[in-house]
Design an enzyme around this catalytic site. Structure first.
Site, short mmCIF file in Angstrom:
data_model
loop_
_atom_site.label_atom_id
_atom_site.label_comp_id
_atom_site.label_asym_id
_atom_site.label_seq_id
_atom_site.Cartn_x
_atom_site.Cartn_y
_atom_site.Cartn_z
N GLU A 244 -2.60 7.78 -4.59
CA GLU A 244 -2.52 6.52 -3.97
C GLU A 244 -2.42 5.13 -4.83
O GLU A 244 -3.22 5.26 -5.94
CB GLU A 244 -3.91 6.14 -3.16
CG GLU A 244 -4.02 5.01 -2.33
CD GLU A 244 -5.19 4.75 -1.52
OE1 GLU A 244 -5.72 5.55 -0.59
OE2 GLU A 244 -6.10 4.00 -2.05
N TYR B 72 0.82 -1.10 -0.08
CA TYR B 72 -0.03 0.30 0.11
C TYR B 72 0.97 1.15 0.04
O TYR B 72 1.96 1.18 0.80
CB TYR B 72 -0.75 0.09 1.29
CG TYR B 72 -1.54 1.41 1.59
CD1 TYR B 72 -2.76 1.53 0.87
CD2 TYR B 72 -1.21 2.16 2.48
CE1 TYR B 72 -3.60 2.83 1.08
CE2 TYR B 72 -1.84 3.18 2.78
CZ TYR B 72 -3.01 3.67 2.15
OH TYR B 72 -3.63 4.72 2.42
#
Ligand code: GDP
Ligand code: MN
Length: 368
Positions: free
Chosen positions: A189, A101
């Site tokens: 992201e 992530y």
């Protein structure tokens, strides 16, 4: 402003981040075609602005083109998280070893970009954040500091990635930070950022632009808008942008172009009642695309007035830094006035689609 995954992925790719091979599809037939072009198992991904598509059933896998058709058919036209799915991204399926992530947000409380990263990425990242927050590292950057390679390496080391990956992962963080700054993002992201045998690849892409900065992100705004249904827009492989008023006319324009050996770069339907402002928007979208070498604007005025079109074209020619030639076919409602406006400005035009298509192809050959 939220940006669709397929546009965000194009941006990430331009900045040097690896993304899977993919193409947008707006019909099951098209999804099938893309799947056979890719030639291996694919992922069919709903292009909506909300996240959490995986858990909501908006991400499906297909092993072959027929299955891609079926899965795209299931998703397209359905409603997911209150949005109607109009497009899917058909993407090569990756063999994932691990899911990381990585995100960069603007932390307004301290007025600094905050980088968060974890080796426990994927669809359960919210659970990780809640139950094992120590697995997500946080790294603040001084807003006036340039992002340097050692920042990226520090982040990778804090995450705990294997030594052999520290430099590579650090470089991805650096590239994502470049996107974050260049596009005035509030969020950039990648979840999951996947490790495969071929390297580190962004399997997903999320990008949100600061609404106060939209004035200087105009081309991105226009790109995102077209996907909101203002125009029907599809990006294609060629170098001649085809714009028409009405889907049928736009398609005929594309066919005519192909007949003369040209390759369409876009399908852009400005719709039936297009105004001067719409013409300007549509032309700006295509001329800001570096793949577009020539524009073929094909207008048969009905409700659309040829004089509005002519004024829109002149606005763009006057204001544009890009010197992309625009070939115009202009007939229909108010054609005398429209043609007079163009003549007066020294801009040439055609009245038949054939002649304009042919000219666009010839011009493009000269440029390349
Ligand atoms: P989101 O749920 O909206 O964030 O959509 P994502 O694009 O992140 O996809 C959700 C999940 O689908 C990912 O976390 C992966 O586990 C899985 N997924 C997405 N793309 C691929 C792929 O190419 N290969 C495999 N094996 N899984 C994928
Ligand atoms: Mn995701």
């Amino acid at each position: 402003m939220k940006i669709h995954e397929y546009i965000a992925k194009d941006i990430f790719k331009d900045e040097g981040i690896s993304v899977p091979k993919s193409k947008l599809a707006v019909s099951p037939e098209e999804a099938k075609m893309v799947s056979s072009e890719i030639g291996k198992p694919v992922v069919i991904k709903s292009q909506i602005l909300a996240g959490g598509r995986g858990k909501a059933g908006g991400i499906k896998f297909a092993d072959n083109p027929d299955e891609a058709y079926t899965k795209a058919n299931e998703i397209l036209g359905s409603t997911l998280k209150d949005e109607r799915v109009e497009m899917v991204l058909v993407e090569e399926k990756l063999n994932i070893i691990s899911e990381y992530y990585l995100s960069i947000v603007l932390d307004r409380s301290v007025k600094k970009p905050l980088i968060m990263a974890s080796m426990s990425g994927g669809i359960d990242i919210e659970d990780v954040a809640e139950n094992k927050p120590e697995k997500i590292i946080k790294y603040y950057l001084n807003p006036l500091d340039e992002f340097l390679p050692y920042h990226g390496r520090e982040i990778a080391i804090k995450m705990g990635v294997p030594n052999s990956m520290i430099t590579k992962l650090g470089a991805v963080v650096c590239k994502l930070f470049n996107v974050f700054q260049k596009y005035d993002a509030t969020i950039a992201e990648i979840n999951p950022l996947v490790v495969t045998a071929d390297g580190i690849i962004a399997a997903d892409a999320k990008l949100e632009i600061d609404d106060d900065s939209l004035y200087r992100q105009k081309s991105l705004v226009d790109l995102q808008k077209v996907t909101k249904g203002e125009f029907a827009y599809v990006k294609l492989d060629g170098n001649i942008a085809v714009i028409g008023n009405g889907a049928g006319l736009t398609l005929s324009g594309m066919d005519m172009l192909k007949l003369y050996g040209g390759k369409p770069a876009t399908f852009l339907d400005i719709g039936g009642g297009s105004s001067q402002e719409n013409i300007v928007k549509a032309l700006n979208i295509v001329i800001s695309d570096p793949d577009v070498k020539t524009v073929f604007l094909n207008v048969l005025g009905g409700i659309t007035r040829a004089d509005d079109v002519a004024r829109g074209v002149l606005d763009v020619i006057d204001a544009s830094k890009h010197k992309v030639p625009i070939v115009i076919r202009l007939t229909g409602t108010n054609e005398e006035e429209g043609q007079r406006i163009l003549k007066e400005a020294g801009v040439s035009f055609e009245t038949s689609m054939e002649a304009a298509a042919k000219k666009a192809v010839e011009l493009c050959k000269d440029i390349i």
